[in-house]
Enzyme design. Structure first.
Site: not given
Ligand code: BMP
Length: 306
Positions: A40, A64, A93-95, A126, A252, A254, A272
């Site tokens: 990222d 990204h 990771d375009r989602k 499309n 986020q 972890y 990341g």
């Molecule tokens: P980091 O480890 O720095 O938190 O980064 C997480 C990465 O994973 C980011 O690129 C984010 O877009 C992606 N991501 C996420 O964190 N959680 C999801 O559920 C889906 C993801 O793609």
């Protein structure tokens, strides 16, 4: 019924029908890594530097591409070269989350008087097809893997597959294997991917196994609803992994490589900030690689690396 949790990646590759899954699973065993970096960063130089520094330790380089401020085609040329040099797959990771195919409106030209020329705008529709194949980034042309939210329904998969399964190498004319991951669950606090959402994603994936080979998710999903003896294997790539922190101030969350791979049955750890934020990149890369790999070895009942 095979137990994919205790099989090696190579054994699973041999059973798999999807070429991208085969490529990834064999690469992981060949290189002894289930580590992916979430790259990222926002400049071309920084992205290429991450790919070259972490390349030897990873199986997947996750991008990204739309956050790169100085994107150009040379970036893609160089990234592809690094993917070959270090033997990793690229995952944009375009989602994707838009409609796969919309009904074309009734022809605008048929009711026009003959002296009025037809609209200069072709009837496109499309949406995800264009997002994947065209625009500035032409993602399908260089990214082995991409992902989509199942929220719009199955049409999104059909639309993306119509691109990803019909690409051929300009030099050899052989098919380019492209694969799709569905986002079944997200790692962030308060995500709406709860209740029946993951199992509905799972059902969609089962119906589209020619293109969908796995999930972005937090745990291996159950096979409820699949016919006995027809248990499909999917590859699980899991973000939200760090060893030194439990989360950030934007939600986020972890978990450790062991929690993700051993306890939740996922396959690839996506890291990341735990990697590119480390003072010593190579030391961090080796620590995460070994932690992910040992969790996998424990899961399949093999002796761990020292
Ligand atoms: P980091 O480890 O720095 O938190 O980064 C997480 C990465 O994973 C980011 O690129 C984010 O877009 C992606 N991501 C996420 O964190 N959680 C999801 O559920 C889906 C993801 O793609």
């Amino acid at each position: 019924m095979p137990n994919f949790l205790t099989m090696s990646y190579t054994e699973r590759a041999a059973h798999h029908t999807n070429q991208t899954a085969k490529d990834l699973l064999t690469l992981m065993d060949r290189k002894k890594t289930n580590l992916s970096i979430a790259a990222d960063v926002v400049s071309k130089d920084a992205l290429l530097k991450l790919a070259d520094t972490f390349g030897p330790y990873i199986c997947v380089f996750k991008t990204h591409i739309d956050i790169i401020t100085d994107f150009d085609e040379d970036l893609i040329t160089q990234l592809k070269a690094l993917s070959e040099k270090h033997d990793f797959l690229i995952f944009e990771d375009r989602k994707f989350a838009d409609i796969g195919k919309k009904q074309n409106p009734p022809s605008q030209t048929s009711s026009l008087p003959s002296n009025i020329p037809p609209t200069p705008f072709p009837q496109t529709g499309n949406t995800v097809v264009h997002q994947y194949a065209s625009g500035i980034y032409k993602i399908a042309s260089w990214s082995h893997i991409t992902n989509a939210h199942p929220i719009p329904g199955e049409g999104i998969i059909k639309g993306l597959a119509s691109v990803g399964l019909n690409l051929f190498s300009p030099t050899t004319a052989s098919p380019l294997s492209r694969g799709l991951l569905l986002l079944a669950e997200m790692s962030s606090a308060g995500a709406l991917t709860t209740g029946t959402y993951p199992s509905q994603a799972y059902t969609m994936a089962c119906k589209n196994r020619d293109f969908v080979f796995g999930f972005i998710g937090q745990r291996r999903l159950s096979s409820e609803g699949t016919e006995e003896g027809d248990e499909p294997d999917f590859v699980y790539l899991t973000p939200g992994v760090q060893m030194a922190s439990k989360g950030d101030d934007l939600g986020q969350q972890y978990r450790t490589p062991e929690e993700v791979v051993l306890e939740s049955g996922c396959d690839v750890i996506i890291v990341g900030r735990g990697l590119y934020g480390a003072k010593d990149s190579k030391k961090a890369a080796e620590e995460y690689r070994r932690a992910g790999w040992n969790a996998y070895l424990k899961r399949i009942g093999m002796e761990v690396e020292a």
